[in-house]
Design a protein around this motif. Structure first.
Motif, mmCIF file in Angstrom:
data_model
loop_
_atom_site.group_PDB
_atom_site.id
_atom_site.type_symbol
_atom_site.label_atom_id
_atom_site.label_comp_id
_atom_site.label_asym_id
_atom_site.label_seq_id
_atom_site.Cartn_x
_atom_site.Cartn_y
_atom_site.Cartn_z
ATOM 1 N N ARG A 118 51.484 28.351 60.918
ATOM 2 C CA ARG A 118 50.689 27.327 60.231
ATOM 3 C C ARG A 118 51.391 26.814 58.983
ATOM 4 O O ARG A 118 51.289 25.624 58.645
ATOM 5 C CB ARG A 118 49.300 27.879 59.897
ATOM 6 N N ARG A 120 54.698 26.606 58.603
ATOM 7 C CA ARG A 120 55.748 25.708 59.074
ATOM 8 C C ARG A 120 55.164 24.353 59.478
ATOM 9 O O ARG A 120 55.721 23.301 59.164
ATOM 10 C CB ARG A 120 56.493 26.335 60.255
ATOM 11 N N LYS A 121 54.028 24.389 60.129
ATOM 12 C CA LYS A 121 53.382 23.153 60.595
ATOM 13 C C LYS A 121 53.018 22.245 59.419
ATOM 14 O O LYS A 121 53.358 21.057 59.413
ATOM 15 C CB LYS A 121 52.126 23.515 61.385
ATOM 16 N N GLU A 124 56.080 20.749 57.600
ATOM 17 C CA GLU A 124 56.735 19.708 58.396
ATOM 18 C C GLU A 124 55.922 18.418 58.410
ATOM 19 O O GLU A 124 56.479 17.317 58.317
ATOM 20 C CB GLU A 124 56.973 20.215 59.812
ATOM 21 N N GLU A 157 48.045 14.419 63.473
ATOM 22 C CA GLU A 157 48.538 15.794 63.586
ATOM 23 C C GLU A 157 47.423 16.811 63.336
ATOM 24 O O GLU A 157 47.697 18.011 63.187
ATOM 25 C CB GLU A 157 49.686 16.019 62.592
ATOM 26 N N CYS A 159 45.630 17.212 60.727
ATOM 27 C CA CYS A 159 45.614 17.674 59.344
ATOM 28 C C CYS A 159 44.825 16.654 58.519
ATOM 29 O O CYS A 159 44.324 15.664 59.058
ATOM 30 C CB CYS A 159 47.030 17.822 58.811
#
Length: 249
Positions: A118, A120-121, A124, A157, A159
């Motif tokens: 999570r 890393r997500k 990015e 995404e 988010c």
């Protein structure tokens, strides 16, 4: 009133922007498990002062440190302290340098050790959101075009975009017009003109967008304690697009 910078103004801003960018390059090797955010602050302060620059955050409206360090669910304006970073954390380091009265403002979210999935997500997505916002900048575009491009990508995404805090005009003044929202509608808002200088700095949460301000009156956190990441650049609108002034060389 939005300040349109001259070619001479832009040249005068370059040293501060270059120093801010170099500061993030300098600090990266130190971002490891066991370092405290106070250690990061001390390294940034020393590096800035030795270069003959001024750390803009220090004493800005009472902010007590030379850099903002925002860890994990801290969205922005984290105050450095003695707590040590742990493997798997993420930390945003937000640097603003002043040289000869001109400001350069940039930030980056770093992995501390080995990132979890999570973490890393969200890092990015935040990095790409900034790139997408920059791609939307050109004369004749609007602030709404920038915000819409960022919002569409981030929400696509799964988010969320923080709405209470935004990018800003910058020059001899740390924060000036225009405000750069990271959400919006295409074609709405101020039209961009060559010579405008501002930051784009989307704050992206892996959970819900809601945030709250802590009792220190600076630190902003996600209400649901989900991870938040941010990247920031200072840029100038050019004849055909834009130039990022804080991009590392």
């Amino acid at each position: 009133m939005v300040q349109i910078k001259t070619a001479e103004d832009i040249e005068a801003m370059r040293p501060a922007c270059r120093h801010a960018a170099d500061t993030l390059v300098m600090i990266e090797p130190y971002i490891k498990p066991g370092i405290s955010t106070d250690d990061i602050n001390d390294l940034v302060h020393e590096y800035t002062v030795k270069a003959g620059a001024i750390p803009a955050p220090l004493n800005y409206h009472g902010f007590p440190k030379s850099v903002c360090t925002s860890v994990n669910h801290v969205v922005c304006h984290g105050i450095p302290g003695g707590k040590k970073l742990r493997d798997g954390d993420i930390v945003n380091v937000d640097v603003t340098s002043i040289i000869n009265g001109w400001h350069g403002d940039t930030s980056k979210t770093f992995f501390v050790g080995e990132p979890k999935v999570r973490a890393r997500k969200i890092v990015e997505v935040a990095r790409k959101a900034l790139d997408i916002g920059i791609e939307a900048v050109c004369p004749g575009a609007t602030l709404g075009d920038i915000g819409h491009a960022i919002q569409s990508y981030v929400e696509g995404e799964k988010c969320s975009i923080v709405r209470e805090y935004c990018g800003h005009g910058i020059g001899r003044v740390f924060h000036e017009d225009p405000q750069i929202l990271h959400f919006g509608k295409p074609g709405h808002g101020l039209e961009l003109r060559q010579g405008m200088v501002f930051t784009i700095e989307p704050m992206v949460n892996i959970g819900k967008a809601a945030v709250k301000l802590l009792d220190d009156h600076w630190t902003v956190v996600t209400r649901d304690k989900s991870l938040s990441a941010q990247f920031e650049h200072t840029l100038v609108v050019t004849e055909n697009g834009c130039e990022v002034l804080t991009r590392p060389s």
